[in-house]
Write a protein that holds these residues in place. Structure first.
Motif, PDB file in Angstrom:
ATOM      1  N   MET A 115       5.122   5.280   0.913  1.00 42.51           N
ATOM      2  CA  MET A 115       4.650   4.153   1.673  1.00 42.51           C
ATOM      3  C   MET A 115       3.410   3.584   1.011  1.00 42.51           C
ATOM      4  O   MET A 115       2.516   4.319   0.624  1.00 42.51           O
ATOM      5  CB  MET A 115       4.300   4.609   3.094  1.00 42.51           C
ATOM      6  CG  MET A 115       3.762   3.492   3.928  1.00 42.51           C
ATOM      7  SD  MET A 115       2.993   4.093   5.426  1.00 42.51           S
ATOM      8  CE  MET A 115       1.949   2.716   5.696  1.00 42.51           C
ATOM      9  N   ASN A 116       3.392   2.265   0.885  1.00 38.18           N
ATOM     10  CA  ASN A 116       2.239   1.575   0.314  1.00 38.18           C
ATOM     11  C   ASN A 116       1.541   0.739   1.379  1.00 38.18           C
ATOM     12  O   ASN A 116       2.180   0.267   2.318  1.00 38.18           O
ATOM     13  CB  ASN A 116       2.679   0.648  -0.829  1.00 38.18           C
ATOM     14  CG  ASN A 116       3.202   1.450  -2.001  1.00 38.18           C
ATOM     15  OD1 ASN A 116       2.548   2.356  -2.495  1.00 38.18           O
ATOM     16  ND2 ASN A 116       4.403   1.111  -2.443  1.00 38.18           N
ATOM     17  N   ILE A 117       0.250   0.560   1.211  1.00 35.20           N
ATOM     18  CA  ILE A 117      -0.546  -0.283   2.086  1.00 35.20           C
ATOM     19  C   ILE A 117      -1.133  -1.403   1.246  1.00 35.20           C
ATOM     20  O   ILE A 117      -1.773  -1.139   0.221  1.00 35.20           O
ATOM     21  CB  ILE A 117      -1.686   0.519   2.750  1.00 35.20           C
ATOM     22  CG1 ILE A 117      -1.121   1.680   3.559  1.00 35.20           C
ATOM     23  CG2 ILE A 117      -2.549  -0.404   3.617  1.00 35.20           C
ATOM     24  CD1 ILE A 117      -2.182   2.654   4.064  1.00 35.20           C
ATOM     25  N   GLN A 118      -0.887  -2.651   1.668  1.00 40.14           N
ATOM     26  CA  GLN A 118      -1.457  -3.818   0.991  1.00 40.14           C
ATOM     27  C   GLN A 118      -2.278  -4.603   2.003  1.00 40.14           C
ATOM     28  O   GLN A 118      -1.844  -4.788   3.146  1.00 40.14           O
ATOM     29  CB  GLN A 118      -0.360  -4.712   0.424  1.00 40.14           C
ATOM     30  CG  GLN A 118       0.434  -4.072  -0.685  1.00 40.14           C
ATOM     31  CD  GLN A 118       1.459  -5.026  -1.266  1.00 40.14           C
ATOM     32  OE1 GLN A 118       1.496  -6.201  -0.951  1.00 40.14           O
ATOM     33  NE2 GLN A 118       2.324  -4.495  -2.113  1.00 40.14           N
ATOM     34  N   ILE A 119      -3.434  -5.067   1.575  1.00 44.35           N
ATOM     35  CA  ILE A 119      -4.320  -5.792   2.477  1.00 44.35           C
ATOM     36  C   ILE A 119      -4.743  -7.094   1.818  1.00 44.35           C
ATOM     37  O   ILE A 119      -5.266  -7.095   0.704  1.00 44.35           O
ATOM     38  CB  ILE A 119      -5.545  -4.943   2.843  1.00 44.35           C
ATOM     39  CG1 ILE A 119      -5.061  -3.619   3.437  1.00 44.35           C
ATOM     40  CG2 ILE A 119      -6.460  -5.703   3.804  1.00 44.35           C
ATOM     41  CD1 ILE A 119      -6.116  -2.676   3.831  1.00 44.35           C
ATOM     42  N   GLY A 120      -4.506  -8.213   2.516  1.00 44.78           N
ATOM     43  CA  GLY A 120      -4.861  -9.532   2.004  1.00 44.78           C
ATOM     44  C   GLY A 120      -6.369  -9.763   2.031  1.00 44.78           C
ATOM     45  O   GLY A 120      -7.109  -9.114   2.769  1.00 44.78           O
ATOM     46  N   ASP A 131       8.855   4.195   9.362  1.00 48.24           N
ATOM     47  CA  ASP A 131      10.298   4.264   9.136  1.00 48.24           C
ATOM     48  C   ASP A 131      10.688   3.822   7.723  1.00 48.24           C
ATOM     49  O   ASP A 131      11.622   3.054   7.527  1.00 48.24           O
ATOM     50  CB  ASP A 131      11.008   3.422  10.204  1.00 48.24           C
ATOM     51  CG  ASP A 131      12.496   3.692  10.281  1.00 48.24           C
ATOM     52  OD1 ASP A 131      12.911   4.812   9.963  1.00 48.24           O
ATOM     53  OD2 ASP A 131      13.241   2.760  10.649  1.00 48.24           O
ATOM     54  N   GLY A 132       9.923   4.265   6.731  1.00 46.04           N
ATOM     55  CA  GLY A 132      10.230   3.934   5.339  1.00 46.04           C
ATOM     56  C   GLY A 132       9.737   2.571   4.882  1.00 46.04           C
ATOM     57  O   GLY A 132      10.020   2.161   3.763  1.00 46.04           O
ATOM     58  N   HIS A 133       8.991   1.867   5.722  1.00 47.84           N
ATOM     59  CA  HIS A 133       8.469   0.539   5.375  1.00 47.84           C
ATOM     60  C   HIS A 133       7.055   0.644   4.803  1.00 47.84           C
ATOM     61  O   HIS A 133       6.312   1.572   5.117  1.00 47.84           O
ATOM     62  CB  HIS A 133       8.402  -0.353   6.615  1.00 47.84           C
ATOM     63  CG  HIS A 133       9.732  -0.722   7.165  1.00 47.84           C
ATOM     64  ND1 HIS A 133      10.513   0.160   7.896  1.00 47.84           N
ATOM     65  CD2 HIS A 133      10.428  -1.877   7.100  1.00 47.84           C
ATOM     66  CE1 HIS A 133      11.630  -0.444   8.248  1.00 47.84           C
ATOM     67  NE2 HIS A 133      11.612  -1.679   7.790  1.00 47.84           N
ATOM     68  N   ASP A 134       6.684  -0.335   3.994  1.00 51.15           N
ATOM     69  CA  ASP A 134       5.306  -0.499   3.551  1.00 51.15           C
ATOM     70  C   ASP A 134       4.558  -1.302   4.606  1.00 51.15           C
ATOM     71  O   ASP A 134       5.156  -2.084   5.357  1.00 51.15           O
ATOM     72  CB  ASP A 134       5.240  -1.239   2.216  1.00 51.15           C
ATOM     73  CG  ASP A 134       5.788  -0.414   1.056  1.00 51.15           C
ATOM     74  OD1 ASP A 134       5.842   0.831   1.177  1.00 51.15           O
ATOM     75  OD2 ASP A 134       6.158  -1.025   0.041  1.00 51.15           O
ATOM     76  N   LEU A 135       3.246  -1.138   4.656  1.00 46.21           N
ATOM     77  CA  LEU A 135       2.411  -1.889   5.580  1.00 46.21           C
ATOM     78  C   LEU A 135       1.666  -2.980   4.816  1.00 46.21           C
ATOM     79  O   LEU A 135       0.944  -2.691   3.867  1.00 46.21           O
ATOM     80  CB  LEU A 135       1.403  -0.958   6.265  1.00 46.21           C
ATOM     81  CG  LEU A 135       0.354  -1.627   7.151  1.00 46.21           C
ATOM     82  CD1 LEU A 135       1.025  -2.346   8.335  1.00 46.21           C
ATOM     83  CD2 LEU A 135      -0.661  -0.607   7.642  1.00 46.21           C
ATOM     84  N   HIS A 136       1.857  -4.221   5.235  1.00 44.41           N
ATOM     85  CA  HIS A 136       1.115  -5.354   4.683  1.00 44.41           C
ATOM     86  C   HIS A 136       0.216  -5.885   5.794  1.00 44.41           C
ATOM     87  O   HIS A 136       0.703  -6.219   6.876  1.00 44.41           O
ATOM     88  CB  HIS A 136       2.049  -6.453   4.208  1.00 44.41           C
ATOM     89  CG  HIS A 136       2.847  -6.071   3.000  1.00 44.41           C
ATOM     90  ND1 HIS A 136       3.500  -6.989   2.221  1.00 44.41           N
ATOM     91  CD2 HIS A 136       3.108  -4.865   2.420  1.00 44.41           C
ATOM     92  CE1 HIS A 136       4.126  -6.367   1.235  1.00 44.41           C
ATOM     93  NE2 HIS A 136       3.901  -5.078   1.341  1.00 44.41           N
ATOM     94  N   VAL A 137      -1.062  -5.959   5.524  1.00 45.99           N
ATOM     95  CA  VAL A 137      -2.031  -6.423   6.517  1.00 45.99           C
ATOM     96  C   VAL A 137      -2.558  -7.778   6.069  1.00 45.99           C
ATOM     97  O   VAL A 137      -3.129  -7.908   4.984  1.00 45.99           O
ATOM     98  CB  VAL A 137      -3.192  -5.425   6.676  1.00 45.99           C
ATOM     99  CG1 VAL A 137      -4.154  -5.893   7.766  1.00 45.99           C
ATOM    100  CG2 VAL A 137      -2.674  -4.022   6.980  1.00 45.99           C
ATOM    101  N   GLU A 138      -2.351  -8.765   6.903  1.00 50.62           N
ATOM    102  CA  GLU A 138      -2.862 -10.114   6.656  1.00 50.62           C
ATOM    103  C   GLU A 138      -3.797 -10.478   7.796  1.00 50.62           C
ATOM    104  O   GLU A 138      -4.042  -9.676   8.698  1.00 50.62           O
ATOM    105  CB  GLU A 138      -1.699 -11.113   6.554  1.00 50.62           C
ATOM    106  CG  GLU A 138      -0.747 -10.835   5.396  1.00 50.62           C
ATOM    107  CD  GLU A 138      -1.394 -10.951   4.024  1.00 50.62           C
ATOM    108  OE1 GLU A 138      -2.385 -11.704   3.884  1.00 50.62           O
ATOM    109  OE2 GLU A 138      -0.911 -10.291   3.099  1.00 50.62           O
ATOM    110  N   TYR A 139      -4.309 -11.697   7.795  1.00 47.77           N
ATOM    111  CA  TYR A 139      -5.223 -12.153   8.834  1.00 47.77           C
ATOM    112  C   TYR A 139      -4.575 -13.271   9.637  1.00 47.77           C
ATOM    113  O   TYR A 139      -4.060 -14.231   9.071  1.00 47.77           O
ATOM    114  CB  TYR A 139      -6.526 -12.640   8.197  1.00 47.77           C
ATOM    115  CG  TYR A 139      -7.476 -13.282   9.153  1.00 47.77           C
ATOM    116  CD1 TYR A 139      -8.121 -12.523  10.125  1.00 47.77           C
ATOM    117  CD2 TYR A 139      -7.730 -14.641   9.099  1.00 47.77           C
ATOM    118  CE1 TYR A 139      -8.998 -13.110  11.010  1.00 47.77           C
ATOM    119  CE2 TYR A 139      -8.614 -15.236   9.988  1.00 47.77           C
ATOM    120  CZ  TYR A 139      -9.244 -14.466  10.934  1.00 47.77           C
ATOM    121  OH  TYR A 139     -10.109 -15.055  11.819  1.00 47.77           O
TER     122      TYR A 139
END
Length: 98
Positions: free
Chosen positions: A1-6, A75-83
């Motif tokens: 799992m990866n975490i990306q933050i805008g 559930d196998g998804h990556d998390l992308h955090v935006e504003y």
């Protein structure tokens, strides 16, 4: 799992949660609400120290993480955090890795 933050979300964390280099931000599962992944559960966020990191990313000396015990939620998804500018809060997107 990866975490990306805008970039706008990064600014929000620094301003609204008073986050600085050396701090940690935890994304955690909470009972209540809903998400596209699990009805009855939603994602929360807090300034916290990690105990057993399951996934993390470090940006500008700040660690953004999910504990090992909460990985089931994604559930196998990556998390992308935006504003979300209308709500003035982070917006979470769950993305299937390619």
């Amino acid at each position: 799992m990866n975490i990306q933050i805008g970039n706008k979300a990064l600014s929000w964390f620094k301003e609204e949660m008073d986050v600085h280099r050396g701090d940690s931000i935890r994304f955690f599962v909470r009972y209540g609400g809903s998400s596209p992944l699990h009805e009855g559960f939603s994602l929360g966020v807090t300034k916290d120290e990690p105990m057993e990191i399951g996934a993390q990313t470090e940006i500008d000396g700040i660690v953004y993480f999910v504990e090992q015990a909460d990985l089931w939620y994604f559930d196998g998804h990556d998390l992308h955090v935006e504003y979300n500018e209308q709500l003035n809060e982070p917006r979470y997107q769950y993305v299937q890795p390619s």
